[in-house]
Design a protein around this motif. Structure first.
Motif, PDB file in Angstrom:
ATOM      1  N   ILE A 181       0.841  -1.189   0.000  1.00  0.00           N
ATOM      2  CA  ILE A 181       0.000   0.000   0.000  1.00  0.00           C
ATOM      3  C   ILE A 181       0.881   1.245   0.000  1.00  0.00           C
ATOM      4  N   MET A 182       0.522   2.213  -0.826  1.00  0.00           N
ATOM      5  CA  MET A 182       1.250   3.479  -0.922  1.00  0.00           C
ATOM      6  C   MET A 182       0.405   4.586  -0.319  1.00  0.00           C
ATOM      7  N   LEU A 183       1.026   5.438   0.522  1.00  0.00           N
ATOM      8  CA  LEU A 183       0.333   6.511   1.216  1.00  0.00           C
ATOM      9  C   LEU A 183       0.679   7.845   0.574  1.00  0.00           C
ATOM     10  N   VAL A 184      -0.341   8.671   0.335  1.00  0.00           N
ATOM     11  CA  VAL A 184      -0.185   9.930  -0.395  1.00  0.00           C
ATOM     12  C   VAL A 184      -0.469  11.086   0.552  1.00  0.00           C
ATOM     13  N   ASN A 185       0.551  11.909   0.793  1.00  0.00           N
ATOM     14  CA  ASN A 185       0.460  13.012   1.750  1.00  0.00           C
ATOM     15  C   ASN A 185      -0.469  14.125   1.290  1.00  0.00           C
ATOM     16  N   GLY A 186      -0.890  14.928   2.263  1.00  0.00           N
ATOM     17  CA  GLY A 186      -1.522  16.193   1.975  1.00  0.00           C
ATOM     18  C   GLY A 186      -0.482  17.248   1.648  1.00  0.00           C
ATOM     19  N   SER A 187      -0.936  18.479   1.454  1.00  0.00           N
ATOM     20  CA  SER A 187      -0.060  19.556   1.010  1.00  0.00           C
ATOM     21  C   SER A 187       1.050  19.829   2.012  1.00  0.00           C
ATOM     22  N   LEU A 188       2.287  19.740   1.558  1.00  0.00           N
ATOM     23  CA  LEU A 188       3.494  20.054   2.328  1.00  0.00           C
ATOM     24  C   LEU A 188       3.777  19.099   3.472  1.00  0.00           C
ATOM     25  N   ALA A 189       2.961  18.080   3.650  1.00  0.00           N
ATOM     26  CA  ALA A 189       3.263  17.085   4.679  1.00  0.00           C
ATOM     27  C   ALA A 189       4.463  16.257   4.257  1.00  0.00           C
ATOM     28  N   THR A 190       5.120  15.678   5.233  1.00  0.00           N
ATOM     29  CA  THR A 190       6.243  14.786   4.971  1.00  0.00           C
ATOM     30  C   THR A 190       5.874  13.362   5.370  1.00  0.00           C
ATOM     31  N   GLU A 243       4.194   2.008 -10.154  1.00  0.00           N
ATOM     32  CA  GLU A 243       4.879   0.993 -10.960  1.00  0.00           C
ATOM     33  C   GLU A 243       6.205   0.582 -10.323  1.00  0.00           C
ATOM     34  N   HIS A 244       6.932   1.553  -9.812  1.00  0.00           N
ATOM     35  CA  HIS A 244       8.245   1.258  -9.226  1.00  0.00           C
ATOM     36  C   HIS A 244       8.127   0.287  -8.052  1.00  0.00           C
ATOM     37  N   PHE A 245       7.148   0.517  -7.186  1.00  0.00           N
ATOM     38  CA  PHE A 245       7.001  -0.304  -5.983  1.00  0.00           C
ATOM     39  C   PHE A 245       5.969  -1.420  -6.152  1.00  0.00           C
ATOM     40  N   ARG A 246       5.362  -1.511  -7.325  1.00  0.00           N
ATOM     41  CA  ARG A 246       4.350  -2.536  -7.588  1.00  0.00           C
ATOM     42  C   ARG A 246       3.236  -2.483  -6.533  1.00  0.00           C
ATOM     43  N   ALA A 247       2.748  -1.272  -6.293  1.00  0.00           N
ATOM     44  CA  ALA A 247       1.727  -1.070  -5.255  1.00  0.00           C
ATOM     45  C   ALA A 247       0.379  -1.639  -5.693  1.00  0.00           C
ATOM     46  N   ASN A 248      -0.351  -2.194  -4.721  1.00  0.00           N
ATOM     47  CA  ASN A 248      -1.687  -2.749  -4.965  1.00  0.00           C
ATOM     48  C   ASN A 248      -2.800  -1.847  -4.465  1.00  0.00           C
ATOM     49  N   HIS A 249      -2.495  -1.022  -3.444  1.00  0.00           N
ATOM     50  CA  HIS A 249      -3.505  -0.164  -2.834  1.00  0.00           C
ATOM     51  C   HIS A 249      -2.950   1.244  -2.656  1.00  0.00           C
ATOM     52  N   LEU A 250      -3.845   2.215  -2.592  1.00  0.00           N
ATOM     53  CA  LEU A 250      -3.484   3.593  -2.276  1.00  0.00           C
ATOM     54  C   LEU A 250      -4.304   4.078  -1.092  1.00  0.00           C
ATOM     55  N   LEU A 251      -3.696   4.965  -0.300  1.00  0.00           N
ATOM     56  CA  LEU A 251      -4.407   5.659   0.768  1.00  0.00           C
ATOM     57  C   LEU A 251      -3.935   7.109   0.764  1.00  0.00           C
ATOM     58  N   SER A 252      -4.857   8.051   0.626  1.00  0.00           N
ATOM     59  CA  SER A 252      -4.487   9.468   0.580  1.00  0.00           C
ATOM     60  C   SER A 252      -5.099  10.215   1.743  1.00  0.00           C
ATOM     61  N   PHE A 253      -4.467  11.354   2.062  1.00  0.00           N
ATOM     62  CA  PHE A 253      -4.996  12.242   3.096  1.00  0.00           C
ATOM     63  C   PHE A 253      -5.204  13.631   2.510  1.00  0.00           C
ATOM     64  N   SER A 254      -6.362  14.213   2.731  1.00  0.00           N
ATOM     65  CA  SER A 254      -6.701  15.593   2.412  1.00  0.00           C
ATOM     66  C   SER A 254      -6.317  15.948   0.979  1.00  0.00           C
ATOM     67  N   TRP A 255      -5.456  16.987   0.785  1.00  0.00           N
ATOM     68  CA  TRP A 255      -5.103  17.422  -0.566  1.00  0.00           C
ATOM     69  C   TRP A 255      -4.510  16.296  -1.393  1.00  0.00           C
ATOM     70  N   ARG A 285      -2.948  -0.242 -13.763  1.00  0.00           N
ATOM     71  CA  ARG A 285      -3.334  -1.654 -13.805  1.00  0.00           C
ATOM     72  C   ARG A 285      -3.092  -2.386 -12.500  1.00  0.00           C
ATOM     73  N   ARG A 286      -2.156  -1.916 -11.683  1.00  0.00           N
ATOM     74  CA  ARG A 286      -1.811  -2.657 -10.468  1.00  0.00           C
ATOM     75  C   ARG A 286      -2.774  -2.380  -9.311  1.00  0.00           C
ATOM     76  N   ILE A 287      -3.398  -1.211  -9.297  1.00  0.00           N
ATOM     77  CA  ILE A 287      -4.158  -0.809  -8.116  1.00  0.00           C
ATOM     78  C   ILE A 287      -5.495  -1.542  -8.048  1.00  0.00           C
ATOM     79  N   GLU A 288      -5.754  -2.149  -6.891  1.00  0.00           N
ATOM     80  CA  GLU A 288      -6.960  -2.945  -6.674  1.00  0.00           C
ATOM     81  C   GLU A 288      -8.007  -2.196  -5.855  1.00  0.00           C
ATOM     82  N   LYS A 289      -7.563  -1.407  -4.861  1.00  0.00           N
ATOM     83  CA  LYS A 289      -8.469  -0.646  -4.003  1.00  0.00           C
ATOM     84  C   LYS A 289      -7.771   0.646  -3.582  1.00  0.00           C
TER      85      LYS A 289
END
Length: 301
Positions: free
Chosen positions: A30-39, A91-103, A117-121
C-alpha cells in the motif's frame, strides 16, 4: 521499525525520497499519499496500523521533507504533476492499494482516473467533493499569510481551524514545523490554496466516474472543512464507492485520540482486507503513540 529508504528519479525531472516499511509476510503493498506540504512523518500513526498486514510505502513530494534537497524549486508543482509522480511510484514499488490524506486526494483521484493496472483498491481520507464555506474561509485567510511567509501565523491558523481537534503536543510541533519551512514551501502552499479556490471541483467527480476499482471515503464526524456529507456527493459518481464516518474525530482522524485511531484502523482494514478484519486484535495494553515526536511533525492539508 526502520524503513528502507531510496531516492527514485521520475522522468529525469524529479528525485523523490521514499520509505518502504517491508513486511516479509505481506502479499500486498500500500502506498500513502500526503496532503499539502506534509512529509513522510505525517503517516507515523497509519504505518503502525497497516504495516502488520502490508508492505507500506511513503514518499515526500519534490518540494517537501527529504526530497526537497534533491530538486530545483523554480516553479510550483501542479496536482497533475503529483498524479504523474504517483503513477510512476506505483509501478516502481508494484503497489496494490493507495491511501491518501486531504489534498493528496486530488492527485490520487487524477491518477486513479488513468486506471493504473496494479491498483486494486484505494482509500480517500479527509477529502470532499466541494469547497464548502468553512474551508473557503480558512483558505482565503491563509493566502496573504503564505504570500508573506508568515509561518507562525500560518501555523496558528491551521491549529485553530482544521487542526482544532489535535492534541496539544501535535499543535506545538505543527507550529514549530510550519514556522521553519523554506521560502519555496510557503509559495508552493500558496499555489495549492489558490488552485483549490479557483478550480472546478467537478473535475474530481469526473475522475471518480472513470474509476472502476472499489473506493473508500473516510471523513471525521467533527470535520466541518471536508465533511462526510460533502464526501458523499461522490456517491453518484463512483461505481464501487463506500463511505465511513469516524465518530468524535475532526480532519486529522487517527492522530486526534486513541479511539479515533482504533476506529480508523478498523475502517481501513475492514475495507482492504475484509476477510481478515475480524481477526484484528483489540487495543488492549498497546500504547497509543501520541508522544511520538516524529509523528507530530506535520502540515495542514
Amino acid at each position: 521499525m526502520r524503513p528502507e529508504t531510496a531516492i527514485v528519479e521520475i522522468h529525469g525531472k524529479y528525485k523523490i525520497h521514499t520509505e518502504l516499511y517491508r513486511n516479509p509476510a505481506a502479499t500486498k503493498t500500500i502506498m500513502l499519499v500526503n496532503g499539502s506540504l506534509a512529509t513522510t512523518a505525517f503517516f507515523a500513526q497509519t504505518v503502525r496500523s497497516l504495516q502488520p498486514r502490508f508492505n507500506v510505502v511513503l514518499y515526500d513530494q519534490p518540494y517537501a521533507g527529504q526530497s526537497k534537497a534533491h530538486n530545483r524549486h523554480d516553479q510550483p508543482i501542479r496536482k497533475e504533476d503529483e498524479a504523474e509522480i504517483l503513477l510512476e511510484l506505483i509501478e516502481h514499488f508494484r503497489a496494490n492499494h493507495l491511501l491518501s490524506f486531504s489534498w493528496g486526494g486530488a492527485a490520487t483521484l487524477l491518477a486513479l482516473a488513468q486506471r493504473p493496472r496494479r491498483i486494486e483498491k484505494a482509500v480517500i481520507t479527509s477529502f470532499a467533493a466541494r469547497v464548502n464555506q468553512p474551508m473557503r474561509d480558512y483558505l482565503e485567510r491563509g493566502l496573504d499569510l503564505l504570500l508573506a511567509r508568515a509561518g507562525g501565523d500560518v501555523g496558528r491558523l491551521i491549529n485553530g481551524t482544521i487542526g482544532k481537534h489535535l492534541p496539544a503536543l501535535f499543535k506545538r510541533f505543527n507550529l514549530l514545523h510550519i514556522s521553519s519551512l523554506a521560502e519555496h514551501e510557503y509559495l508552493q502552499m500558496h499555489f495549492h490554496v489558490h488552485e483549490v479556490l479557483t478550480q472546478d471541483t467537478q473535475c474530481y467527480q469526473a475522475c471518480a466516474e472513470a474509476i472502476e476499482i472499489p473506493l473508500l471515503f473516510v471523513n471525521g464526524e467533527w470535520d466541518e472543512y471536508t465533511t462526510a456529507a460533502d464526501a458523499r456527493l461522490f456517491a453518484a459518481h463512483v461505481r464501487q464507492g463506500q463511505f465511513r464516518t469516524i465518530g468524535n474525530a475532526g480532519h486529522f482522524l487517527d492522530m486526534e485520540h486513541k479511539t479515533a485511531w482504533r476506529d480508523t484502523r478498523q475502517a481501513l482494514l475492514g475495507f482492504l482486507q475484509p476477510a481478515m478484519a475480524a481477526s484484528v486484535p483489540p487495543m488492549g495494553g498497546q500504547r497509543y503513540p501520541l508522544a511520538d515526536r516524529r509523528a507530530a511533525q506535520r502540515i495542514a492539508s
